[in-house]
Design a protein around this motif. Structure first.
Motif, short mmCIF file in Angstrom:
data_model
loop_
_atom_site.label_atom_id
_atom_site.label_comp_id
_atom_site.label_asym_id
_atom_site.label_seq_id
_atom_site.Cartn_x
_atom_site.Cartn_y
_atom_site.Cartn_z
N PHE A 154 54.72 61.02 -7.02
CA PHE A 154 54.47 61.51 -5.66
C PHE A 154 53.36 60.71 -5.00
O PHE A 154 53.46 60.31 -3.82
N LEU A 155 52.26 60.44 -5.73
CA LEU A 155 51.16 59.68 -5.17
C LEU A 155 51.58 58.25 -4.82
O LEU A 155 51.21 57.72 -3.75
N ASP A 156 52.34 57.63 -5.69
CA ASP A 156 52.81 56.26 -5.41
C ASP A 156 53.63 56.23 -4.12
O ASP A 156 53.48 55.31 -3.29
N ASP A 157 54.51 57.22 -3.95
CA ASP A 157 55.32 57.29 -2.73
C ASP A 157 54.44 57.50 -1.50
O ASP A 157 54.68 56.92 -0.42
N MET A 158 53.40 58.33 -1.62
CA MET A 158 52.52 58.60 -0.50
C MET A 158 51.77 57.34 -0.07
O MET A 158 51.62 57.07 1.13
N PHE A 159 51.30 56.58 -1.06
CA PHE A 159 50.61 55.33 -0.73
C PHE A 159 51.56 54.38 -0.02
O PHE A 159 51.17 53.70 0.95
N GLN A 160 52.80 54.31 -0.45
CA GLN A 160 53.77 53.43 0.19
C GLN A 160 54.06 53.86 1.61
O GLN A 160 54.16 53.03 2.53
N ARG A 161 54.16 55.19 1.83
CA ARG A 161 54.42 55.70 3.18
C ARG A 161 53.27 55.36 4.13
O ARG A 161 53.47 55.21 5.33
N ASN A 162 52.07 55.26 3.59
CA ASN A 162 50.90 54.93 4.41
C ASN A 162 50.56 53.45 4.38
O ASN A 162 49.49 53.05 4.85
N ASN A 163 51.46 52.66 3.82
CA ASN A 163 51.29 51.20 3.76
C ASN A 163 49.96 50.80 3.10
O ASN A 163 49.24 49.92 3.57
N LYS A 164 49.65 51.50 2.02
CA LYS A 164 48.44 51.23 1.29
C LYS A 164 48.76 50.91 -0.17
O LYS A 164 49.73 51.43 -0.74
N ARG A 165 47.93 50.07 -0.75
CA ARG A 165 48.06 49.79 -2.18
C ARG A 165 46.98 50.58 -2.91
O ARG A 165 45.79 50.45 -2.59
N ARG A 166 47.38 51.35 -3.86
CA ARG A 166 46.43 52.17 -4.59
C ARG A 166 45.57 51.28 -5.49
O ARG A 166 46.08 50.46 -6.26
N GLN A 167 44.28 51.46 -5.40
CA GLN A 167 43.34 50.67 -6.20
C GLN A 167 43.07 51.38 -7.53
O GLN A 167 42.17 52.20 -7.64
N VAL A 168 43.89 51.07 -8.50
CA VAL A 168 43.75 51.67 -9.82
C VAL A 168 42.86 50.77 -10.67
O VAL A 168 43.24 49.65 -11.01
N ILE A 169 41.70 51.27 -10.99
CA ILE A 169 40.73 50.48 -11.75
C ILE A 169 40.89 50.68 -13.25
O ILE A 169 40.69 49.77 -14.05
N VAL A 170 41.28 51.90 -13.64
CA VAL A 170 41.45 52.18 -15.07
C VAL A 170 42.55 53.22 -15.24
O VAL A 170 42.67 54.17 -14.45
N GLU A 171 43.39 53.01 -16.24
CA GLU A 171 44.41 53.99 -16.62
C GLU A 171 43.98 54.59 -17.96
O GLU A 171 43.72 53.86 -18.91
N LEU A 172 43.91 55.91 -18.01
CA LEU A 172 43.42 56.61 -19.19
C LEU A 172 44.57 57.28 -19.93
O LEU A 172 45.37 58.00 -19.32
N ALA A 173 44.63 57.05 -21.22
CA ALA A 173 45.69 57.66 -22.05
C ALA A 173 45.26 58.99 -22.63
O ALA A 173 46.10 59.72 -23.17
N HIS A 174 43.97 59.31 -22.52
CA HIS A 174 43.45 60.54 -23.11
C HIS A 174 42.54 61.25 -22.12
O HIS A 174 41.86 60.61 -21.32
N GLY A 175 42.53 62.57 -22.21
CA GLY A 175 41.69 63.35 -21.31
C GLY A 175 40.22 63.26 -21.67
O GLY A 175 39.35 63.41 -20.81
N LEU A 176 39.93 63.00 -22.95
CA LEU A 176 38.55 62.91 -23.39
C LEU A 176 37.86 61.73 -22.73
O LEU A 176 38.34 60.60 -22.79
N GLY A 177 36.77 62.01 -22.03
CA GLY A 177 36.02 60.93 -21.40
C GLY A 177 36.21 60.82 -19.90
O GLY A 177 35.51 60.04 -19.23
#
Length: 315
Positions: free
Chosen positions: A216-239
């Motif tokens: 849903f977020l990816d689609d929203m960014f596309q609708r607003n002609n924005k590229r999401r600035q993802v700095i880090v992808e986390l595989a775990h909730g800890l931290g």
């Protein structure tokens, strides 16, 4: 030539007749015990004799005396019938107070943090010997393991479960934004424009329980002609809390998780600056365990623990 005996063509009822005649040493009395006529007992004995190629019982002044083979068979047959009877009775009823069953549950690390404490607290009271093993794999692997009986239950938000699975809604979850309390861009609150231009930490657990929201977020960014600035992808909730608190990153997380993380004074919780779909948290199980008494008990326990969650927590 002596015939070879195979159990696959032997009627289980014949073994009950065999044991009754062993006990009573009398065809009539064996029939009374099993509520069968004397002729029915005699017919069963004939089939047994044909199967084992042995008389099994011979008439004597003191009753039907077992042959050497019958004596040899008696113990194992009686023990086997007792084990079969025990197995049949054990699946008809499940007593949580004395069961030592281990249930394997597929759940994310955040699910472990938020959902499991209350369930385990209940288990300690109503089923003190029951144990739980938590599994965290990909949804595809989880489905295969559930179909093979290696996982009993999946709890979370999953969109790709195939045919052959059942599901039951437990509660709904909504998302909020977690950020550092003194974040320079958020001093006046969180707007859509600020959200679109912020730097993001994205939580992508192996259990894929946040996939729908991220899509849903990816689609929203596309609708607003924005590229999401993802700095880090986390595989775990800890931290997550520590990462957000030490940076200018923002993270979209389930509200219940955010509420458990903002105990630290350095974090703040913001409502999403846009309308987002509410996701259902469900429990899933394979059809192979649908009628299992122990599994039904577990599902009912999970439902009772989570379906009445406080709306301010669940949503």
């Amino acid at each position: 030539m002596k015939k070879t005996s195979h159990t696959h063509n032997l009627d289980l009822n014949l073994l009950h007749v065999f044991c009754a005649v062993m006990r009573k040493r009398n065809v009539t009395l064996a029939g009374e015990e099993l509520h069968l006529s004397q002729s029915a007992i005699s017919n069963c004995l004939k089939r047994l004799r044909d199967h084992f190629d042995d008389k099994l019982f011979v008439s004597s002044p003191t009753g039907m005396m077992p042959t050497a083979l019958a004596e040899q068979l008696a113990g194992p047959i009686q023990e086997s019938l007792a084990q079969i009877q025990f197995a049949i009775q054990s699946v008809k009823a499940f007593d949580p107070s004395c069961s030592e069953k281990n249930f394997k549950i597929y759940i994310s690390d955040v699910g472990q943090l938020i959902l499991m404490p209350n369930l385990l607290k209940t288990l300690m009271v109503v089923a003190p010997k029951v144990s739980v093993s938590l599994v965290n794999v990909s949804p595809r692997v989880a489905q295969s393991m559930m179909a093979e009986g290696e996982i009993d239950l999946a709890i979370g938000t999953f969109d790709r479960f195939q045919a052959g699975f059942h599901q039951q809604r437990l509660f709904s979850k909504s998302y909020v934004v977690l950020a550092r309390k003194d974040h320079a861009l958020l001093k006046k609150g969180l707007t859509l424009n600020t959200f679109l231009n912020a730097r993001h930490a994205v939580y992508l657990p192996p259990a894929a329980s946040h996939d729908s929201f991220e899509i849903f977020l990816d689609d929203m960014f596309q609708r607003n002609n924005k590229r999401r600035q993802v700095i880090v992808e986390l595989a775990h909730g800890l931290g997550i809390a520590e990462i957000v608190a030490a940076s200018d990153l923002i993270a979209c997380v389930p509200k219940r998780l955010a509420e458990s993380l903002i105990s630290t004074e350095s974090l703040a919780l913001f409502a999403l600056p846009f309308e987002a779909p509410i996701a259902d948290v469900c429990q899933f199980w394979h059809d192979r365990v649908h009628s299992d008494p122990g599994h039904r008990w577990l599902r009912n326990l999970v439902y009772k623990n989570y379906s009445k969650m406080n709306p301010s927590i669940a949503r």
